[in-house]
Scaffold this active site. Structure first.
Site, PDB file in Angstrom:
ATOM      1  N   TYR A  25       2.312  -7.202   6.233  1.00  0.00           N
ATOM      2  CA  TYR A  25       3.715  -6.882   5.933  1.00  0.00           C
ATOM      3  C   TYR A  25       4.083  -5.478   6.438  1.00  0.00           C
ATOM      4  O   TYR A  25       5.216  -5.050   6.304  1.00  0.00           O
ATOM      5  CB  TYR A  25       3.949  -6.942   4.411  1.00  0.00           C
ATOM      6  CG  TYR A  25       3.088  -5.943   3.664  1.00  0.00           C
ATOM      7  CD1 TYR A  25       3.494  -4.614   3.511  1.00  0.00           C
ATOM      8  CD2 TYR A  25       1.829  -6.289   3.175  1.00  0.00           C
ATOM      9  CE1 TYR A  25       2.686  -3.676   2.885  1.00  0.00           C
ATOM     10  CE2 TYR A  25       1.021  -5.366   2.545  1.00  0.00           C
ATOM     11  CZ  TYR A  25       1.459  -4.064   2.416  1.00  0.00           C
ATOM     12  OH  TYR A  25       0.640  -3.133   1.810  1.00  0.00           O
ATOM     13  N   GLY A  26       3.103  -4.756   6.992  1.00  0.00           N
ATOM     14  CA  GLY A  26       3.330  -3.350   7.320  1.00  0.00           C
ATOM     15  C   GLY A  26       3.076  -3.058   8.784  1.00  0.00           C
ATOM     16  O   GLY A  26       3.577  -3.743   9.686  1.00  0.00           O
ATOM     17  N   THR A  27       2.241  -2.058   9.014  1.00  0.00           N
ATOM     18  CA  THR A  27       2.021  -1.559  10.375  1.00  0.00           C
ATOM     19  C   THR A  27       1.210  -2.524  11.240  1.00  0.00           C
ATOM     20  O   THR A  27       1.085  -2.301  12.445  1.00  0.00           O
ATOM     21  CB  THR A  27       1.290  -0.209  10.333  1.00  0.00           C
ATOM     22  OG1 THR A  27       0.041  -0.384   9.664  1.00  0.00           O
ATOM     23  CG2 THR A  27       2.120   0.831   9.592  1.00  0.00           C
ATOM     24  N   LEU A  28       0.659  -3.591  10.640  1.00  0.00           N
ATOM     25  CA  LEU A  28      -0.119  -4.556  11.427  1.00  0.00           C
ATOM     26  C   LEU A  28       0.752  -5.662  12.027  1.00  0.00           C
ATOM     27  O   LEU A  28       0.267  -6.487  12.804  1.00  0.00           O
ATOM     28  CB  LEU A  28      -1.218  -5.195  10.561  1.00  0.00           C
ATOM     29  CG  LEU A  28      -2.351  -4.264  10.116  1.00  0.00           C
ATOM     30  CD1 LEU A  28      -3.216  -4.941   9.052  1.00  0.00           C
ATOM     31  CD2 LEU A  28      -3.229  -3.869  11.303  1.00  0.00           C
ATOM     32  N   GLU A 100      -8.226  -0.446   6.402  1.00  0.00           N
ATOM     33  CA  GLU A 100      -7.276  -0.241   5.298  1.00  0.00           C
ATOM     34  C   GLU A 100      -7.910   0.506   4.116  1.00  0.00           C
ATOM     35  O   GLU A 100      -7.320   0.578   3.051  1.00  0.00           O
ATOM     36  CB  GLU A 100      -6.699  -1.586   4.826  1.00  0.00           C
ATOM     37  CG  GLU A 100      -5.953  -2.373   5.904  1.00  0.00           C
ATOM     38  CD  GLU A 100      -4.719  -1.651   6.462  1.00  0.00           C
ATOM     39  OE1 GLU A 100      -4.380  -0.563   5.984  1.00  0.00           O
ATOM     40  OE2 GLU A 100      -4.116  -2.190   7.397  1.00  0.00           O
TER      41      GLU A 100
END
Ligand code: PCA
Length: 174
Positions: A25-28, A100
């Site tokens: 849901y983020g920087t990936l 992470e």
């Protein structure tokens, strides 16, 4: 083969039997600053399955001086969060845990998702509208003030909020 269990022998012959689903849901996500790490075969394999959103609401906030996105493990507040489901092999899962800082910064838990569109046609497509579980890197180890921060439905490192993500390699010590 001494010391290898049956499962590791099967996995070494058929790596696909050991694929896991991960919701990012983020920087990936595609177009975001860490997506290239999912595509780097040195880290393992990751195959896009579908866009999805969480069934429950969660606060997705941007925190720390490095503007890191966090899905706080507080179901029922915040928004239904949009992201992408990938099938990853064991090697990629281990890479992501390390990258992470799991379990210190994030914890990898299961989350319930509503599938949106997928590429279609493939062997592992999921029906749009169906419900699946996948791993997610969310956190229980947040500062209480983070609960007061603005929440986002869909993370974009380059969004109007102006909180540009600082890549891990560029971080300064506290
Ligand atoms: N990386 C993980 C968790 C937050 C982040 O930036 C992700 O994209 O899902």
């Amino acid at each position: 083969m001494k010391g290898l269990g049956l499962l590791s022998i099967i996995v070494s012959v058929f790596p696909a039997v050991h694929m896991a689903k991960v919701f990012v849901y983020g920087t990936l996500k595609k177009g975001q600053p860490n997506y290239f790490r999912m595509k780097d075969h040195k880290n393992g394999q990751a195959e896009f399955v579908a866009h999805a959103r969480t069934v429950d609401r969660y606060p997705l906030v941007i925190a720390t001086k490095d503007n890191i996105p966090f899905l706080l493990n507080v179901p029922g507040t915040g928004q239904r969060v949009h992201g992408e489901i990938y099938r990853v092999d064991q090697k990629m899962l281990e890479f992501l845990d390390e990258f992470e800082s799991c379990p210190r910064l994030y914890q990898r838990t299961l989350i319930r998702l509503e599938v949106q569109d997928g590429p279609g046609g493939g062997e592992h497509t999921l029906e749009s509208g169906s419900s699946v579980e996948a791993f997610v890197y969310s956190t229980d180890t947040y500062e209480p003030e983070w609960l007061q921060k603005p929440t986002y439905e869909s993370y974009n490192a380059y969004g109007d909020h102006g909180l540009l993500y600082v890549c891990r390699e560029d971080r300064r010590p506290e």
